[in-house]
Enzyme design. Structure first.
Site, PDB file in Angstrom:
ATOM      1  N   ASP A 254       2.872  24.163  38.894  1.00 46.07           N
ATOM      2  CA  ASP A 254       2.920  23.955  37.444  1.00 46.07           C
ATOM      3  C   ASP A 254       1.497  23.997  36.885  1.00 46.07           C
ATOM      4  O   ASP A 254       0.654  23.187  37.297  1.00 46.07           O
ATOM      5  CB  ASP A 254       3.571  22.587  37.182  1.00 46.07           C
ATOM      6  N   ASP A 255       1.232  24.954  36.011  1.00 43.21           N
ATOM      7  CA  ASP A 255      -0.070  25.005  35.311  1.00 43.21           C
ATOM      8  C   ASP A 255      -1.251  25.261  36.255  1.00 43.21           C
ATOM      9  O   ASP A 255      -2.370  24.813  35.984  1.00 43.21           O
ATOM     10  CB  ASP A 255      -0.333  23.695  34.535  1.00 43.21           C
TER      11      ASP A 255
ATOM     12  N   ASP B 279       4.293  28.520  37.114  1.00 40.82           N
ATOM     13  CA  ASP B 279       5.132  28.749  35.924  1.00 40.82           C
ATOM     14  C   ASP B 279       4.412  29.312  34.707  1.00 40.82           C
ATOM     15  O   ASP B 279       5.058  29.835  33.796  1.00 40.82           O
ATOM     16  CB  ASP B 279       5.898  27.473  35.545  1.00 40.82           C
ATOM     17  N   ASN B 280       3.092  29.183  34.653  1.00 41.15           N
ATOM     18  CA  ASN B 280       2.316  29.762  33.531  1.00 41.15           C
ATOM     19  C   ASN B 280       0.839  29.616  33.877  1.00 41.15           C
ATOM     20  O   ASN B 280       0.469  28.861  34.787  1.00 41.15           O
ATOM     21  CB  ASN B 280       2.619  29.076  32.192  1.00 41.15           C
TER      22      ASN B 280
ATOM     23  N   CYS C 257       5.628  26.083  29.917  1.00 42.17           N
ATOM     24  CA  CYS C 257       6.578  25.659  30.956  1.00 42.17           C
ATOM     25  C   CYS C 257       8.054  25.947  30.654  1.00 42.17           C
ATOM     26  O   CYS C 257       8.722  26.631  31.428  1.00 42.17           O
ATOM     27  CB  CYS C 257       6.465  24.156  31.192  1.00 42.17           C
TER      28      CYS C 257
ATOM     29  N   HIS D  25      13.008  20.314  33.046  1.00 45.25           N
ATOM     30  CA  HIS D  25      12.474  20.825  31.783  1.00 45.25           C
ATOM     31  C   HIS D  25      13.377  21.845  31.092  1.00 45.25           C
ATOM     32  O   HIS D  25      12.913  22.678  30.303  1.00 45.25           O
ATOM     33  CB  HIS D  25      11.074  21.429  31.966  1.00 45.25           C
TER      34      HIS D  25
HETATM   35 CA    CA Z   1       3.617  24.741  33.262  1.00 46.64          CA
END
Ligand code: CA
Length: 480
Positions: free
Chosen positions: A43-44, A291-292, A83, A147
């Site tokens: 994540d991130d 995810d990003n 996200c 999420h």
């Molecule tokens: Ca994210």
């Protein structure tokens, strides 16, 4: 003498059923055993912040193992730079704007003109990867961040998953909450199954790892889909002392993000070791991705050599680290050079599970397996698209056009200029016109957003893009 004869007889009698037992099932098992599927999502994370991506400071020997045992994607894209929408695209195999999931779903940040709070979530008529794999005989779990809606009706156990341990929201502490504190929202709390909330004393990354290991040990005798959705390295920047101590040369959030990545890698190592110990590894398709793009301003992640951050459509917001292994099926120690999308995971997993991906309807992703095995040559995608309100982008072959609310569109040739530093819009006006039109034609297929962030955040996104326009080399890394 009689004893010896009867001994031989006994041996012969014992052998017969053993031979029969060996023969009959092997004939029946002529069809190959369905592979297990493990999707590990960071994540991130920053594009540069892994060993296999060129970092010489971050310690990711276990995730690097996947790259060595399998294939690294040089141009893997998410379908959104934040996200929630990225995960909605990933789990449905569709551009999430097709069903109105264009914007992030963050309670407290939304415009009142659309859905807010518990009304935001993955529309109930959309099918998830777990929905598609269930009729193929798969047992599915999601561990970690969901999420895709906080309300009960959006819960993972109602969306094709058989098991859930994690939290419904988008971010949470890595340490246990005080459950009596009324300021914590229900979607932040750790939940097992449906509606059983209990915090763990463990560091959250390690807790998810332990759950993943237990899931594999429990489910060795049936094909499974494990979606291990770590929160690392999303803020808050909570790290363990022993992980921080591994990076004395770093400081501040950069040291913390390195430490959090180390815990993530430790978890991937434990999971891979469990797959080896249970002898499942050779029959398991493993994907590690993110995810990003890294939000450099929030977690000190680094997207070098890409420009931009999370929430921008520059490459640093949408191009992500991606490695996959499946021994004997996906080539080892290779790089896949063509653009791909996390939308491709659904048809790829469906095909690996024995489904015919050509039967999937309304899916934007492409089954990548024939491209990886060189059964099919060429590129999986001619065009890829991104959109958030006025801002949008199209990748078409080697070209990329970005459309903005506050300035003219920009054009880049990514083969020569992955850092998007040389805007070619004035030199190729016909290309700008053609891509602008192609982007618009794609947009005409989309639904209106079901919810939208407050307008002020668009201004912040443009400021953020300008602030991180130029890629900066991290402490020590080789350029991929
Ligand atoms: Ca994210």
């Amino acid at each position: 003498m009689s004893f010896r004869i009867s001994g031989r007889l006994v041996a012969a009698l014992l052998t017969l059923p053993i031979i029969a037992a060996l023969t009959i099932p092997s004939a029946a098992a002529a069809a190959p055993k369905k592979p297990n599927i493990v999707l590990i999502l960071a994540d991130d994370a920053g594009y540069a912040d892994f060993g296999f991506q060129g970092s010489e400071v971050f310690q990711t020997p276990n995730i690097d193992r996947i790259a060595k045992n399998g294939t690294r994607f040089a141009q893997a894209y998410v379908s959104a730079a934040v996200c929630g929408p990225s995960r909605a695209g990933l789990i449905t195999g569709k551009y999430q704007q097709r069903f109105g999931y264009e914007e992030n779903n963050v309670p407290g940040y939304m415009s009142a003109s659309g859905a807010t709070g518990d009304d935001m979530g993955l529309p109930l008529d959309e099918k998830t990867i777990a929905d598609y794999l269930k009729p193929l005989g798969y047992h599915s779990a999601i561990l970690g961040k969901w999420h895709l809606g906080n309300a009960d009706r959006f819960h993972p156990l109602k969306r094709g998953f058989d098991e859930f341990y994690g939290f419904r929201g988008g971010a949470r502490s890595y340490f246990p909450f005080d459950e009596s504190n009324p300021n914590h929202r229900r979607e932040d709390f750790l939940e097992r199954g449906f509606g059983v909330f209990a915090e763990t004393p463990k560091y959250f990354t390690d807790a998810l790892t332990d759950e993943a290991v237990a899931f594999v040990e429990r489910n060795q005798d049936k094909p499974f889909f494990l979606y291990l959705s770590y929160t690392a390295v999303h803020a808050p920047m909570d790290a363990l002392p022993e992980d921080l101590a591994a990076f004395p040369q770093l400081s501040g959030n950069r040291q913390k993000v390195a430490a959090m990545t180390r815990a993530l890698d430790r978890g991937v190592g434990k999971l891979l070791n469990t797959l080896e110990k249970t002898r499942l590894i050779d029959n398991t398709l493993v994907v590690f991705t993110n995810d990003n793009g890294g939000p450099t301003d929030h977690n000190a992640s680094n997207n070098y050599p890409l420009s931009g951050t999370k929430a921008t459509h520059l490459e640093g917001g949408i191009r992500v680290p991606f490695v996959t292994q499946w021994p004997g099926q996906i080539p080892a120690n290779q790089t896949f050079a063509h653009p791909s999308s996390l939308l491709d995971l659904l048809p790829t997993f469906y095909s690996a599970a024995g489904g015919d991906s050509s039967n999937l309807k309304g899916i934007d992703g492409v089954n990548l397996l024939p491209y990886l095995t060189a059964e099919t040559t060429g590129k999986p995608h001619q065009s890829l698209y991104w959109k958030k309100e006025n801002r949008a982008a199209i990748r078409d072959g080697d070209w990329k056009l970005l459309r903005f609310p506050d300035r003219p569109a920009e054009l880049y040739n990514l083969v020569d200029d992955a850092s998007e530093s040389n805007n070619l819009a004035r030199q190729y006006p016909e290309k700008v016109t053609a891509l602008y039109q192609k982007l618009f034609q794609w947009e005409l297929q989309l639904d209106r957003p079901k919810w939208q962030l407050r307008r002020e955040f668009e201004g912040q996104a443009m400021k953020r893009m300008d602030a991180f326009r130029k890629a900066k080399l991290p402490e020590a890394s080789s350029n991929h």
